[in-house]
Design an enzyme around this catalytic site. Structure first.
Site, short mmCIF file in Angstrom:
data_model
loop_
_atom_site.label_atom_id
_atom_site.label_comp_id
_atom_site.label_asym_id
_atom_site.label_seq_id
_atom_site.Cartn_x
_atom_site.Cartn_y
_atom_site.Cartn_z
N ASP A 120 2.11 5.11 -0.22
CA ASP A 120 1.55 6.35 0.29
C ASP A 120 1.29 7.35 -0.83
O ASP A 120 1.70 7.16 -1.97
CB ASP A 120 2.52 6.98 1.30
CG ASP A 120 2.60 6.20 2.60
OD1 ASP A 120 1.64 5.47 2.93
OD2 ASP A 120 3.64 6.33 3.29
N ARG A 152 0.84 -1.19 0.00
CA ARG A 152 0.00 0.00 0.00
C ARG A 152 0.88 1.24 0.00
O ARG A 152 1.30 1.71 1.06
CB ARG A 152 -0.93 0.00 1.22
CG ARG A 152 -1.92 -1.15 1.24
CD ARG A 152 -2.77 -1.10 2.49
NE ARG A 152 -3.76 -2.17 2.52
CZ ARG A 152 -4.63 -2.37 3.51
NH1 ARG A 152 -4.59 -1.57 4.57
NH2 ARG A 152 -5.50 -3.35 3.46
N ARG A 157 11.45 5.78 3.54
CA ARG A 157 11.64 7.23 3.50
C ARG A 157 12.40 7.72 4.74
O ARG A 157 13.14 8.69 4.68
CB ARG A 157 10.30 7.94 3.36
CG ARG A 157 9.68 7.75 1.98
CD ARG A 157 8.23 8.21 1.94
NE ARG A 157 8.10 9.58 2.35
CZ ARG A 157 6.94 10.14 2.70
NH1 ARG A 157 5.83 9.42 2.73
NH2 ARG A 157 6.89 11.42 3.07
#
Length: 256
Positions: free
Chosen positions: A52, A50, A202
C-alpha cells in the site's frame, strides 16, 4: 524471451503504493518506465505483493520479460541508472525459467514492522517507524500475538475493501520482540504467511499496540478474532513502519 527475477528495495513515502496507477506515482510504474528506457515498448511486471501507499520494502520480488539477453548484472545496473532519483533499487537480479512467477510461485511472504517508543520526535527514523510516546507491555503483546497463529477466518483483521475471495488464512509466525537501537527502544514484529489479506498486518499491529497500552487484553484479541467482525479490530496502524522483507520460493532465484 528471457525472464528475470528482480529483488527490489524501496522507500514507500513518495508512492501511492506498488501497483501502477493513473496520474499517481507507483513503484511498479517507476520500474516499468526504467524498463522502457532499455527496450522502448510497453512493459508489465508482476510482483510478489502489492504494498500500500507508504509501505516500504527490503525484499520485494518481481519478474520481467525482455526481448534481449541482457545478463543479470547488466540489467540491474541499467535499471538502477534509469530509476534515479526515485528511492527504488534493484539489489539483486537473476535470469529464471519461464515458469517462474513472482506472485504465484511464492511459498511465503515475510513482513517486518518497526514501532519506536520514545517521547522525543523521531529524526533519523522519521517515516521509517511508527512512533509511540510511551512504553508498551511487550509480554502482553507477545501473548496476544500467539492467539492469532494458525488457520483462522481473519475477517476482523481484513480491510472492508479487501478483494480476496476468502478471509481464511494461515498465519505461520507473529513474533514480537523489543530491540534497543541508537534511536531508542523499538518493538519489532516478524509476520509470516503464504499470503495476507488487505491491511491484515497493520490491523494486527494496531490491535497489539492496544494490548501493550493496556486498552485490550490477550483475551480481548482472541474474542475479536472469533467475532469475525471488523468493528472488533483495534485501529489500523500507519503504513510507514511496515516493510515487505522477504519472499520465499521453492528454489531461491538469487542464491549464489
Amino acid at each position: 524471451m528471457p525472464r528475470y527475477a528482480l529483488k527490489i528495495e524501496y522507500h514507500g513515502a513518495p508512492f501511492a503504493g506498488w501497483q501502477r496507477q493513473r496520474e499517481q506515482p507507483s513503484v511498479q510504474g517507476a520500474i516499468e518506465s526504467a524498463l522502457a528506457r532499455l527496450e522502448p515498448r510497453e512493459h508489465t511486471i508482476a510482483a510478489a505483493g502489492r504494498t500500500d501507499a507508504g509501505v516500504h520494502a527490503t525484499g520485494q520480488v518481481a519478474h520481467c520479460d525482455m526481448t534481449r539477453d541482457w545478463g543479470a548484472y547488466r540489467l540491474s545496473e541499467a535499471l538502477n541508472y534509469h530509476l534515479k532519483p526515485a528511492p527504488v533499487a534493484i539489489v539483486a537480479c537473476a535470469e529464471v525459467g519461464e515458469d517462474f512467477h513472482a506472485r504465484f510461485s511464492a511459498e511465503e511472504r515475510q513482513y517486518h514492522f518497526r514501532l519506536l517508543m520514545r517521547r522525543a520526535p523521531a529524526t533519523h527514523a522519521k517515516g521509517l517507524v511508527w512512533q509511540i510516546k510511551h512504553a508498551l507491555d511487550v509480554d502482553a503483546m507477545r501473548e496476544a500475538a500467539g492467539r492469532l497463529l494458525g488457520k483462522h477466518d481473519f475477517t476482523t483483521f481484513r480491510s472492508t475493501i479487501c478483494q480476496a475471495q476468502s478471509p481464511v488464512k494461515t498465519l505461520d509466525r507473529l513474533d514480537v520482540r523489543q530491540v534497543e537501537t541508537a534511536q531508542g527502544p523499538e518493538i519489532h514484529f516478524d509476520v509470516r504467511a503464504r499470503s495476507f489479506l488487505h491491511n491484515q498486518v497493520r490491523s494486527f499491529v494496531g490491535t497489539l499496540e492496544r494490548v501493550g497500552s493496556g486498552a485490550m487484553t490477550p483475551d480481548d484479541v482472541e474474542a475479536a478474532l472469533a467475532a469475525r467482525d471488523r468493528a472488533a479490530c483495534g485501529p489500523v496502524c500507519p503504513p510507514h513502519g511496515l516493510y515487505l522483507a522477504h519472499v520465499t520460493y521453492p528454489q531461491d532465484p538469487f542464491a549464489p
